[in-house]
Design a protein around this motif. Structure first.
Motif, PDB file in Angstrom:
ATOM      1  N   GLY A  30       0.835  -1.203   0.000  1.00  0.00           N
ATOM      2  CA  GLY A  30       0.000   0.000   0.000  1.00  0.00           C
ATOM      3  C   GLY A  30       0.862   1.242   0.000  1.00  0.00           C
ATOM      4  N   LEU A  31       0.209   2.366  -0.200  1.00  0.00           N
ATOM      5  CA  LEU A  31       0.897   3.657  -0.234  1.00  0.00           C
ATOM      6  C   LEU A  31       0.131   4.663   0.610  1.00  0.00           C
ATOM      7  N   VAL A  32       0.860   5.506   1.292  1.00  0.00           N
ATOM      8  CA  VAL A  32       0.250   6.685   1.917  1.00  0.00           C
ATOM      9  C   VAL A  32       0.819   7.865   1.142  1.00  0.00           C
ATOM     10  N   GLY A  33       0.032   8.424   0.231  1.00  0.00           N
ATOM     11  CA  GLY A  33       0.585   9.387  -0.724  1.00  0.00           C
ATOM     12  C   GLY A  33       1.552   8.628  -1.612  1.00  0.00           C
ATOM     13  N   ALA A  34       2.797   9.066  -1.643  1.00  0.00           N
ATOM     14  CA  ALA A  34       3.804   8.379  -2.465  1.00  0.00           C
ATOM     15  C   ALA A  34       4.613   7.377  -1.652  1.00  0.00           C
ATOM     16  N   GLU A  35       4.397   7.359  -0.352  1.00  0.00           N
ATOM     17  CA  GLU A  35       5.262   6.568   0.523  1.00  0.00           C
ATOM     18  C   GLU A  35       4.718   5.159   0.728  1.00  0.00           C
ATOM     19  N   TYR A  36       5.591   4.176   0.538  1.00  0.00           N
ATOM     20  CA  TYR A  36       5.162   2.786   0.709  1.00  0.00           C
ATOM     21  C   TYR A  36       4.805   2.479   2.162  1.00  0.00           C
ATOM     22  N   PHE A  37       3.901   1.535   2.357  1.00  0.00           N
ATOM     23  CA  PHE A  37       3.606   1.046   3.713  1.00  0.00           C
ATOM     24  C   PHE A  37       4.919   0.593   4.355  1.00  0.00           C
ATOM     25  N   TYR A  90      14.818 -12.746   8.129  1.00  0.00           N
ATOM     26  CA  TYR A  90      14.876 -13.698   7.012  1.00  0.00           C
ATOM     27  C   TYR A  90      13.614 -13.502   6.193  1.00  0.00           C
ATOM     28  N   CYS A  91      13.765 -13.135   4.940  1.00  0.00           N
ATOM     29  CA  CYS A  91      12.583 -12.835   4.124  1.00  0.00           C
ATOM     30  C   CYS A  91      11.974 -14.121   3.560  1.00  0.00           C
ATOM     31  N   LEU A  92      10.671 -14.276   3.777  1.00  0.00           N
ATOM     32  CA  LEU A  92       9.951 -15.464   3.307  1.00  0.00           C
ATOM     33  C   LEU A  92       9.110 -15.176   2.067  1.00  0.00           C
ATOM     34  N   ALA A  93       8.599 -13.972   1.929  1.00  0.00           N
ATOM     35  CA  ALA A  93       7.716 -13.660   0.785  1.00  0.00           C
ATOM     36  C   ALA A  93       7.676 -12.157   0.559  1.00  0.00           C
ATOM     37  N   GLY A  94       7.411 -11.798  -0.691  1.00  0.00           N
ATOM     38  CA  GLY A  94       7.237 -10.394  -1.042  1.00  0.00           C
ATOM     39  C   GLY A  94       8.542  -9.719  -1.418  1.00  0.00           C
ATOM     40  N   GLY A 108      10.841  -5.949  -0.705  1.00  0.00           N
ATOM     41  CA  GLY A 108      10.934  -4.673  -0.008  1.00  0.00           C
ATOM     42  C   GLY A 108      12.353  -4.371   0.405  1.00  0.00           C
ATOM     43  N   LEU A 109      12.449  -3.523   1.397  1.00  0.00           N
ATOM     44  CA  LEU A 109      13.756  -3.066   1.876  1.00  0.00           C
ATOM     45  C   LEU A 109      13.765  -3.056   3.388  1.00  0.00           C
ATOM     46  N   LEU A 110      14.933  -3.268   3.948  1.00  0.00           N
ATOM     47  CA  LEU A 110      15.133  -2.931   5.347  1.00  0.00           C
ATOM     48  C   LEU A 110      15.977  -1.658   5.341  1.00  0.00           C
ATOM     49  N   LEU A 111      15.390  -0.602   5.895  1.00  0.00           N
ATOM     50  CA  LEU A 111      16.050   0.699   5.961  1.00  0.00           C
ATOM     51  C   LEU A 111      16.682   0.784   7.344  1.00  0.00           C
ATOM     52  N   MET A 112      17.983   1.139   7.383  1.00  0.00           N
ATOM     53  CA  MET A 112      18.685   1.143   8.672  1.00  0.00           C
ATOM     54  C   MET A 112      19.526   2.408   8.819  1.00  0.00           C
ATOM     55  N   GLU A 113      19.692   2.856  10.039  1.00  0.00           N
ATOM     56  CA  GLU A 113      20.606   3.979  10.288  1.00  0.00           C
ATOM     57  C   GLU A 113      21.131   3.890  11.702  1.00  0.00           C
ATOM     58  N   ASN A 146       7.523  -2.161   2.387  1.00  0.00           N
ATOM     59  CA  ASN A 146       7.020  -3.066   1.345  1.00  0.00           C
ATOM     60  C   ASN A 146       6.932  -2.298   0.021  1.00  0.00           C
ATOM     61  N   THR A 147       7.860  -2.591  -0.903  1.00  0.00           N
ATOM     62  CA  THR A 147       7.869  -1.878  -2.186  1.00  0.00           C
ATOM     63  C   THR A 147       7.128  -2.667  -3.270  1.00  0.00           C
ATOM     64  N   GLY A 148       6.492  -3.760  -2.886  1.00  0.00           N
ATOM     65  CA  GLY A 148       5.722  -4.559  -3.845  1.00  0.00           C
ATOM     66  C   GLY A 148       4.365  -3.923  -4.120  1.00  0.00           C
ATOM     67  N   THR A 149       3.726  -4.331  -5.208  1.00  0.00           N
ATOM     68  CA  THR A 149       2.448  -3.704  -5.533  1.00  0.00           C
ATOM     69  C   THR A 149       1.259  -4.458  -4.941  1.00  0.00           C
ATOM     70  N   ASP A 150       1.340  -5.794  -4.880  1.00  0.00           N
ATOM     71  CA  ASP A 150       0.160  -6.500  -4.365  1.00  0.00           C
ATOM     72  C   ASP A 150       0.466  -7.633  -3.401  1.00  0.00           C
ATOM     73  N   GLU A 151       1.736  -7.825  -3.035  1.00  0.00           N
ATOM     74  CA  GLU A 151       2.062  -8.955  -2.165  1.00  0.00           C
ATOM     75  C   GLU A 151       2.467  -8.491  -0.775  1.00  0.00           C
ATOM     76  N   ARG A 152       2.146  -9.306   0.225  1.00  0.00           N
ATOM     77  CA  ARG A 152       2.604  -8.996   1.580  1.00  0.00           C
ATOM     78  C   ARG A 152       4.116  -9.245   1.678  1.00  0.00           C
ATOM     79  N   LEU A 153       4.806  -8.434   2.440  1.00  0.00           N
ATOM     80  CA  LEU A 153       6.232  -8.655   2.721  1.00  0.00           C
ATOM     81  C   LEU A 153       6.306  -9.388   4.061  1.00  0.00           C
TER      82      LEU A 153
END
Ligand code: F6R
Ligand code: ZN
Length: 215
Positions: free
Chosen positions: A77-84, A101-105, A107-112, A141-148
Motif C-alpha cells: 500500500g501507499l500513503v501518498g507516495a510513501e510505501y507502507f 529472514y525474508c519469506l515472501a514479497g 521490499g527493503l530494510l532501511l537502517m541507520e 514493502n515496495t511490492g504492488t500487491d504482495e505482503r512482505l
C-alpha cells in the motif's frame, strides 16, 4: 524453573503453528507521526483505516539469554507516495542485534545508526539481513500487491526505543516515483518532496533529485 526446548512451524500459509503466539496489529492510524503526507493519511483513516502490518511473536521472558522470534507481515500500500512501512525503532539496549529472514514479497530494510550512517538491504525471499548492534531498522514493502513477510529473531532483553524515530524520523524515506522505489531525504522538507513525487494538483515541478542506493 527448568526450561525445555520447543519447536514450531512456519506454515505454508506463512503463519506460526504449534506455538502460543502473541499478535500485534498496526493500522494506518497507528502510524500518524510516521508518514510525511498527513492529508493522504487522514483520508485513508476516514476510508476504513486499513491494517498496515501485523507482528506474530512467541513471548519469552525479557532477559538476557532468551530470544524472541516471530513473523512480521507488512501489507502492500501507499500513503501518498510513501510505501507502507513499519514504525521502525532502535533497540533500547543499543548493543543488541537482530536477524531478518525474508519469506515472501519484496521490499527493503532501511537502517541507520547514531553516527549518521544509513544503509538499505533488499528483502526478497531467501535473503537474510543482519541488523548490527546500534542500527535502527524499518521494513518497507515496495511490492504492488504482495505482503512482505519476514521471520525475525532478536535477544529478548533488547527492548524497543520507538520515541527517537517517532520524533525525528529516518534520514531517508522510500517513495514510489512512477512505479520505481526511490530514496528521498527524510529531513524537515520531506513532506514537500513526497507530495511533489505524487504529483500534487497544480504542481508541475520536477521531482527532487533522488536516489535508490544500497550502501
Ligand atoms: C523486533 C523487530 C520486529 C519489529 C516488527 C514491527 O525488534 O524489529 O519484530 O518489531 O517488524 O516493526 P516495529 O516494531 O518497528 O513496529
Ligand atoms: Zn528490532
Amino acid at each position: 524453573m527448568v526450561e525445555h526446548p520447543f519447536s514450531f512451524a512456519i506454515s505454508p500459509a506463512l503463519t506460526l503453528t504449534d506455538v502460543a503466539e502473541r499478535k500485534i496489529i498496526r493500522r494506518v492510524s497507528d502510524l500518524r507521526r510516521y508518514f510525511a503526507d498527513t492529508e493522504s493519511l487522514e483520508s485513508m483513516i476516514k476510508d476504513g483505516d486499513p491494517v498496515a502490518y501485523e507482528v506474530l511473536d512467541i513471548p519469552r521472558p525479557e532477559r538476557e539469554g532468551e530470544l524472541i522470534s516471530g513473523l512480521s507481515i507488512l501489507y502492500p500500500g501507499l500513503v501518498g507516495a510513501e510505501y507502507f512501512m513499519t514504525k521502525g525503532h532502535f533497540h533500547a539496549v543499543r548493543g543488541t542485534s537482530e536477524l531478518y529472514y525474508c519469506l515472501a514479497g519484496s521490499g527493503l530494510l532501511l537502517m541507520e545508526n547514531e553516527q549518521g550512517e544509513w544503509k538499505t538491504e533488499a528483502l526478497t525471499p531467501g535473503r537474510v539481513v543482519y541488523v548490527a548492534p546500534g542500527w535502527a531498522h524499518r521494513s518497507v514493502n515496495t511490492g504492488t500487491d504482495e505482503r512482505l513477510i519476514t521471520f525475525f529473531v532478536y535477544p529478548a532483553n533488547a527492548g524497543h526505543d520507538y520515541l527517537t524515530i517517532e520524533q525525528r524520523g529516518f534520514r531517508k524515506r522510500v517513495v514510489n516515483d512512477n512505479g520505481t522505489p526511490r530514496l528521498v531525504d527524510g529531513g524537515a522538507d520531506s513532506q514537500s518532496v513526497v507530495s511533489r513525487l505524487v504529483g500534487t494538483p497544480g504542481s508541475n515541478q520536477a521531482p527532487e533529485k533522488s536516489e535508490l542506493k544500497t550502501q
